[in-house]
Scaffold this motif. Structure first.
Motif, short mmCIF file in Angstrom:
data_model
loop_
_atom_site.label_atom_id
_atom_site.label_comp_id
_atom_site.label_asym_id
_atom_site.label_seq_id
_atom_site.Cartn_x
_atom_site.Cartn_y
_atom_site.Cartn_z
N TYR A 1 -0.22 -8.97 -1.74
CA TYR A 1 -0.56 -8.79 -0.34
C TYR A 1 -0.48 -7.12 -0.21
N ASN B 1 0.27 -4.59 2.78
CA ASN B 1 0.72 -4.36 4.03
C ASN B 1 0.53 -2.99 4.36
N PHE C 1 -0.72 -4.44 9.88
CA PHE C 1 -2.12 -5.19 9.57
C PHE C 1 -2.27 -5.14 8.05
N ARG C 2 -2.94 -6.34 7.63
CA ARG C 2 -3.13 -6.58 6.17
C ARG C 2 -4.47 -5.59 5.62
N GLU D 1 -6.97 -6.17 3.79
CA GLU D 1 -8.44 -6.76 3.93
C GLU D 1 -8.82 -7.10 5.36
N SER D 2 -8.16 -6.74 6.09
CA SER D 2 -8.51 -7.11 7.74
C SER D 2 -9.48 -6.21 8.26
N ARG E 1 -13.72 -8.72 2.10
CA ARG E 1 -12.51 -9.06 2.08
C ARG E 1 -12.13 -10.22 1.21
N ASN F 1 -9.23 -10.19 -1.69
CA ASN F 1 -8.22 -11.23 -1.90
C ASN F 1 -8.40 -12.02 -3.09
N SER G 1 -10.89 0.28 2.77
CA SER G 1 -10.14 -0.46 3.74
C SER G 1 -8.95 0.50 4.16
N ASP H 1 -11.98 -4.21 18.06
CA ASP H 1 -11.31 -4.31 17.07
C ASP H 1 -9.52 -4.28 16.86
N ALA I 1 -7.34 -7.07 15.68
CA ALA I 1 -7.01 -7.34 14.20
C ALA I 1 -5.69 -6.70 13.63
#
Length: 200
Positions: free
Chosen positions: A94, A96, A119-120, A122-123, A130, A134, A159, A181, A184
């Motif tokens: 992940y 972060n 946030f991550r 991919e968000s 996304r 992942n 991203s 947004d 998120a």
């Protein structure tokens, strides 16, 4: 008998050396000056080390500096944080992302978990990208192309890194909180209160 130069070690360094592997201790006496960093590095998962090394060129070019598996970019009023996390159960990763506001704390290397915005990676991508990021971060699955790390880097530039470039001021973060947004992101109440008092 030791014939080298006399070393004066702080208690914290002595305690850190006690928990190190032999090769880390040798490296400490020969080259390094921070035993705690060596211990942390020596216990990192080899795949996590490789992942961080592969991302190093693009992150260094943007002014990030690394501690363990976390990268920091120190700006005027905030510290931007990018952390690479490996699942304890499998070879899944992940990315972060966090922003630590200097007005609300004095940490120099804050963990991502203590950042005021989190946030991550991919968000902040569209649905297709996304899914792709992942899939690339799941090292238990075969990579869809021959260069997994290159593909991850491209998606991170679209991203997390792009987002951090665009939101590098307090004013930009405040504007973000006014948009749909905002849901998120995990934003600490103290940060919301700070922006309301300062910019409302």
């Amino acid at each position: 008998m030791w014939h080298g130069p006399r070393l004066r070690l702080k208690p914290a360094s002595v305690a850190a050396i006690a928990g190190c592997r032999a090769d880390a201790i040798i490296h400490f006496f020969g080259i390094a000056s921070d035993a705690r960093f060596l211990c942390k590095s020596s216990s990192m998962n080899p795949l996590l080390i490789e992942f961080s090394q592969k991302l190093a060129p693009v992150l260094k070019a943007r002014g990030f500096k690394k501690t363990g598996a976390t990268w920091y970019r120190n700006l005027d009023r905030m510290i931007q944080v990018l952390n690479i996390q490996k699942s304890p159960y499998a070879d899944n990763f992940y990315v972060n992302v966090g922003i630590y506001l200097k007005a609300l704390g004095d940490e120099l290397r804050p963990p991502e978990a203590r950042c005021h915005f989190r946030f991550r990676a991919e968000s902040v991508l569209g649905a297709d990208e996304r899914f792709e990021l992942n899939r690339l971060l799941d090292f238990t699955q075969k990579a869809p192309t021959s260069d997994r790390y290159q593909d991850i880097q491209i998606l991170l530039e679209k991203s997390a890194l792009l987002w951090l470039d665009e939101n590098s001021t307090e004013q930009a973060l405040w504007k973000l909180l006014q948009t749909p947004d905002a849901h998120a992101f995990a934003v600490r109440k103290g940060a919301r209160d700070f922006f309301s008092e300062r910019y409302d």
